[in-house]
Write a protein that holds these residues in place. Structure first.
Motif, PDB file in Angstrom:
ATOM      1  N   VAL B  40       0.849  -1.195   0.000  1.00  0.00           N
ATOM      2  CA  VAL B  40       0.000   0.000   0.000  1.00  0.00           C
ATOM      3  C   VAL B  40       0.885   1.246   0.000  1.00  0.00           C
ATOM      4  O   VAL B  40       0.692   2.187  -0.774  1.00  0.00           O
ATOM      5  N   PHE B  41       1.917   1.222   0.850  1.00  0.00           N
ATOM      6  CA  PHE B  41       2.854   2.344   0.932  1.00  0.00           C
ATOM      7  C   PHE B  41       3.577   2.557  -0.404  1.00  0.00           C
ATOM      8  O   PHE B  41       3.625   3.672  -0.927  1.00  0.00           O
ATOM      9  N   TYR B  42       4.094   1.463  -0.978  1.00  0.00           N
ATOM     10  CA  TYR B  42       4.838   1.579  -2.231  1.00  0.00           C
ATOM     11  C   TYR B  42       3.950   2.012  -3.396  1.00  0.00           C
ATOM     12  O   TYR B  42       4.417   2.664  -4.331  1.00  0.00           O
ATOM     13  N   ALA B  43       2.658   1.612  -3.327  1.00  0.00           N
ATOM     14  CA  ALA B  43       1.760   1.969  -4.424  1.00  0.00           C
ATOM     15  C   ALA B  43       1.578   3.474  -4.510  1.00  0.00           C
ATOM     16  O   ALA B  43       1.263   4.010  -5.570  1.00  0.00           O
ATOM     17  N   PHE B  44       1.761   4.141  -3.376  1.00  0.00           N
ATOM     18  CA  PHE B  44       1.557   5.595  -3.374  1.00  0.00           C
ATOM     19  C   PHE B  44       2.840   6.364  -3.094  1.00  0.00           C
ATOM     20  O   PHE B  44       2.820   7.455  -2.551  1.00  0.00           O
ATOM     21  N   THR B 233      -1.300 -11.830 -22.543  1.00  0.00           N
ATOM     22  CA  THR B 233      -0.770 -11.276 -21.312  1.00  0.00           C
ATOM     23  C   THR B 233      -1.901 -11.135 -20.310  1.00  0.00           C
ATOM     24  O   THR B 233      -2.887 -10.474 -20.582  1.00  0.00           O
ATOM     25  N   LEU B 234      -1.746 -11.782 -19.155  1.00  0.00           N
ATOM     26  CA  LEU B 234      -2.747 -11.637 -18.102  1.00  0.00           C
ATOM     27  C   LEU B 234      -2.201 -10.713 -17.019  1.00  0.00           C
ATOM     28  O   LEU B 234      -1.040 -10.318 -17.051  1.00  0.00           O
ATOM     29  N   PHE B 235      -3.073 -10.387 -16.078  1.00  0.00           N
ATOM     30  CA  PHE B 235      -2.672  -9.465 -15.014  1.00  0.00           C
ATOM     31  C   PHE B 235      -1.445  -9.979 -14.272  1.00  0.00           C
ATOM     32  O   PHE B 235      -0.539  -9.224 -13.952  1.00  0.00           O
ATOM     33  N   GLY B 236      -1.424 -11.302 -14.059  1.00  0.00           N
ATOM     34  CA  GLY B 236      -0.277 -11.917 -13.394  1.00  0.00           C
ATOM     35  C   GLY B 236       1.012 -11.709 -14.179  1.00  0.00           C
ATOM     36  O   GLY B 236       2.056 -11.419 -13.599  1.00  0.00           O
ATOM     37  N   ASN B 237       0.931 -11.833 -15.518  1.00  0.00           N
ATOM     38  CA  ASN B 237       2.114 -11.608 -16.360  1.00  0.00           C
ATOM     39  C   ASN B 237       2.672 -10.203 -16.131  1.00  0.00           C
ATOM     40  O   ASN B 237       3.878  -9.992 -16.053  1.00  0.00           O
ATOM     41  N   TYR B 238       1.750  -9.222 -16.046  1.00  0.00           N
ATOM     42  CA  TYR B 238       2.184  -7.834 -15.889  1.00  0.00           C
ATOM     43  C   TYR B 238       2.869  -7.599 -14.550  1.00  0.00           C
ATOM     44  O   TYR B 238       3.895  -6.929 -14.473  1.00  0.00           O
ATOM     45  N   ILE B 239       2.288  -8.183 -13.491  1.00  0.00           N
ATOM     46  CA  ILE B 239       2.913  -8.028 -12.171  1.00  0.00           C
ATOM     47  C   ILE B 239       4.293  -8.676 -12.199  1.00  0.00           C
ATOM     48  O   ILE B 239       5.273  -8.134 -11.681  1.00  0.00           O
ATOM     49  N   ASN B 240       4.391  -9.832 -12.859  1.00  0.00           N
ATOM     50  CA  ASN B 240       5.680 -10.503 -12.982  1.00  0.00           C
ATOM     51  C   ASN B 240       6.680  -9.641 -13.751  1.00  0.00           C
ATOM     52  O   ASN B 240       7.860  -9.571 -13.419  1.00  0.00           O
ATOM     53  N   LEU B 241       6.169  -8.947 -14.768  1.00  0.00           N
ATOM     54  CA  LEU B 241       7.026  -8.064 -15.568  1.00  0.00           C
ATOM     55  C   LEU B 241       7.573  -6.926 -14.704  1.00  0.00           C
ATOM     56  O   LEU B 241       8.769  -6.601 -14.763  1.00  0.00           O
ATOM     57  N   ALA B 247      10.273  -2.647 -10.899  1.00  0.00           N
ATOM     58  CA  ALA B 247       9.418  -1.464 -10.791  1.00  0.00           C
ATOM     59  C   ALA B 247       8.475  -1.689  -9.616  1.00  0.00           C
ATOM     60  O   ALA B 247       7.321  -2.055  -9.780  1.00  0.00           O
ATOM     61  N   TRP B 248       9.024  -1.506  -8.403  1.00  0.00           N
ATOM     62  CA  TRP B 248       8.274  -1.874  -7.192  1.00  0.00           C
ATOM     63  C   TRP B 248       7.015  -1.026  -7.020  1.00  0.00           C
ATOM     64  O   TRP B 248       6.000  -1.503  -6.547  1.00  0.00           O
ATOM     65  N   ASN B 249       7.084   0.259  -7.392  1.00  0.00           N
ATOM     66  CA  ASN B 249       5.929   1.130  -7.179  1.00  0.00           C
ATOM     67  C   ASN B 249       4.756   0.754  -8.073  1.00  0.00           C
ATOM     68  O   ASN B 249       3.648   0.542  -7.592  1.00  0.00           O
ATOM     69  N   ASP B 250       5.013   0.647  -9.376  1.00  0.00           N
ATOM     70  CA  ASP B 250       3.940   0.277 -10.306  1.00  0.00           C
ATOM     71  C   ASP B 250       3.410  -1.118 -10.003  1.00  0.00           C
ATOM     72  O   ASP B 250       2.204  -1.365 -10.021  1.00  0.00           O
ATOM     73  N   GLY B 251       4.341  -2.032  -9.709  1.00  0.00           N
ATOM     74  CA  GLY B 251       3.941  -3.400  -9.379  1.00  0.00           C
ATOM     75  C   GLY B 251       3.055  -3.435  -8.151  1.00  0.00           C
ATOM     76  O   GLY B 251       2.043  -4.136  -8.121  1.00  0.00           O
ATOM     77  N   SER B 252       3.435  -2.655  -7.128  1.00  0.00           N
ATOM     78  CA  SER B 252       2.638  -2.624  -5.900  1.00  0.00           C
ATOM     79  C   SER B 252       1.235  -2.135  -6.188  1.00  0.00           C
ATOM     80  O   SER B 252       0.257  -2.651  -5.644  1.00  0.00           O
TER      81      SER B 252
END
Lengths: 282, 284
Positions: B40-44, B233-241, B247-252
């Protein structure tokens, strides 16, 4: 009658379809052609080749080690947690159960990613070093299995006769003795199924392993390679390596043996229950 | 006297038994709650490069939020994932429902071993199974090159069918046989019996089967990666990417969206359960 025949055909057809890829792989484990579907003569050579393949053997060793260690830790923590929570106050119970529920419904990739971000955070700001290792992998696998151990043990506690423990105390047993001699035997089946479930989850896991692994175990200074990560790396580039077809046969035989053992055990238990019932009726 | 001592004893011990949960609670806080708070912290937050060249993390920032919602391909992936997950769940239910019904029907199947056999594929390594499916489909000329979507769907159904069968089978065993027979005796035709008696009785099994397939389908990236050869490409693929790009912020932020979807589906399913109860109460 029609329903019976149709039902049975349906059951066996779906069963066949589910096992078809594995069965095909097993059939082609007796030929050395690279691609499934090509046959270059019957041979057993892939089986000795499998045991000489260092990478696969190392991955297999790692997989088994991680599964056993993580299952032991998860079973210990989860059992203690279930027993402790069972005797806790309502509010504490609610909090712990809620958190357990979160980790059950949570997607594997969210568990993996959040743990990874935390390890990166700790590595950057607290340890000032790269902290991914066997320990981070172990934590990942324990997080995966822990809630399932909790939920296997909890029903056994609820089924237990609460006065047994009190009776043991009244008869002069020390609390620790009462716990190990009275409570533990009652919940043992739950603990065992929790342990087996933990092992299954760990053996089958890919995402958490891929995210949280570091160096260690049999892989030495390289990243820990388990069966899942090794197979994934190979199938990204091409078909399943030929030696792994032989491995599939062995795993399949183990699974079938497991199913047979389980059904024999179940039959025995059912028969025992029938005998007991008969005595009561007599 | 003896009563008093045993009382003291029990109180003392009660205190101890409760505290057996302490390591469990600590572990959950450290490795379940805190990681969620950290994403949550990293997302913002965002990383900013200071004029002197040092990188600092700044909070609160909305870069990840903007990155996600201004990027059509990411939103697209989200919808495609939901769509594929819905399709997989539906197909698994269509195949698994009659299967569970037949397995639980004593007239059709007397063999409990069969049920174990349906769950047993879970004991064969998941990645190996996926690879086997891919190799077989390639042999049958259904591959990532000519039918990435079909191949992915087959792989998904193949993999998640056991998750559907188990909860459905458990509810089917509990079906009230006398109600079904009564309905038939009172003149309902088989279709009416199914829709008015069997189906409503099996709703809890259907709901848990759905939750057990929907979320894993959305978040698993191995199946789509392998079977579509990277074309889907599924949502999981993107998080893995984002993970591979560090890219911890975008991934979070994306993991957070995933969490939100899980939360929403949990809320929806708990509502269904309540409705079921009230509907049952309304009957009487």
């Amino acid at each position: 009658m029609v329903k019976k025949i149709f039902g049975q055909i349906y059951i066996w057809l779906i069963l066949l379809l589910m096992y078809l890829p594995v069965l095909v792989l097993i059939a082609f484990s007796f030929t050395e052609a690279t691609n499934v579907g090509e046959w270059s003569g019957f041979t057993f050579d892939l089986y000795p080749a499998l045991f000489q393949d260092d990478a696969i053997m190392r991955a297999l060793g790692n997989t088994i080690l991680v599964a056993f260690i993580s299952a032991l830790v998860a079973t210990l923590l989860g059992t203690l947690g279930a027993v402790g929570t069972f005797y806790s106050k309502k509010r504490t119970k609610k909090l712990i159960e809620g958190t357990t529920q979160i980790s059950i419904v949570n997607a594997e990739i969210v568990i993996a990613f959040s743990l990874t971000v935390m390890f990166v955070f700790l590595g950057t700001y607290v340890f000032k070093d790269y902290i991914f290792s066997f320990w981070t992998l172990l934590i990942g696998h324990v997080v995966l299995a822990l809630p399932f151990v909790y939920t296997s043990v909890k029903p056994k506690l609820q089924q237990m006769d609460p006065s047994m423990y009190e009776a043991a105390l009244d008869l002069g047993a020390k609390p620790s003795t009462a716990l190990t001699k009275v409570v533990l035997p009652e919940i043992l089946p739950g603990i065992l199924s929790g342990f087996l479930l933990s092992i299954t989850l760990s053996l089958d896991d890919f995402i958490i392993t891929a995210f949280t692994r570091g160096s260690g175990l049999l892989s030495g200074a390289g990243k820990i390679e388990t069966l899942s990560t090794l197979v994934q790396a190979k199938i990204k580039k091409g078909p399943i390596p030929v030696e792994m077809r032989a491995l599939t046969t062995i795993i399949f035989l183990l699974v079938v043996t497991g199913v047979i053992v389980i059904s024999i055990y179940r039959n025995k238990k059912e028969n025992a229950a029938k005998v007991r019932k008969g005595r009561v009726n007599a | 006297m003896s009563k008093k001592t045993s009382g003291v004893n029990r109180n003392f011990f009660h205190f101890q038994r409760k505290y057996l949960a302490f390591p469990y609670a600590v572990f959950l806080i450290l490795f379940v709650i805190i990681p969620i708070l950290i994403i949550v912290f990293y997302a913002f937050t965002a990383e900013e490069i200071r004029p002197d060249g040092s990188i600092v993390t700044v909070f609160p920032r909305v870069e990840s939020f903007v990155n996600f919602f201004s990027n059509w391909s990411k939103i697209n992936v989200l919808f495609v994932s939901i769509f594929i997950a819905l399709q997989t769940t539906l197909l698994c239910l269509l195949i698994g429902y009659p299967l569970a019904y037949f397995l639980a029907d004593k007239k059709v199947n007397k063999n409990a071993v069969l049920v174990t056999l349906f769950v047993a594929p879970m004991w064969i390594n998941f990645v190996l199974r996926t690879g086997a499916t891919r190799d077989l489909l390639t042999w049958m000329n259904i591959n990532g090159g000519n039918a990435p979507y079909l191949a992915t769907l087959i792989g998904m159904v193949q993999n998640y069918l056991p998750f559907v069968i188990l909860p459905l089978y458990t509810t089917m065993l509990k079906l009230d046989k006398s109600q079904i027979e009564a309905a038939a005796d009172l003149g309902a035709n088989p279709v009416q019996v199914f829709f008015k008696s069997i189906l409503p009785q099996s709703v809890p099994g259907i709901v848990s089967a759905c939750t057990m397939t929907f979320m894993p389908t959305m978040s698993s990236y191995v199946i789509s990666d392998t079977l579509s050869e990277g074309k889907i490409t599924l949502f999981g693929n993107y998080i893995n990417l984002e993970f591979s790009n560090k890219a911890w912020n975008d991934g979070s932020f994306m993991a957070l969206i995933m969490l939100a979807i899980i939360g929403i589906s949990m809320l929806l399913t708990s509502n269904t359960g309540e409705k079921e109860e009230s509907r049952g109460a309304g009957l009487w």
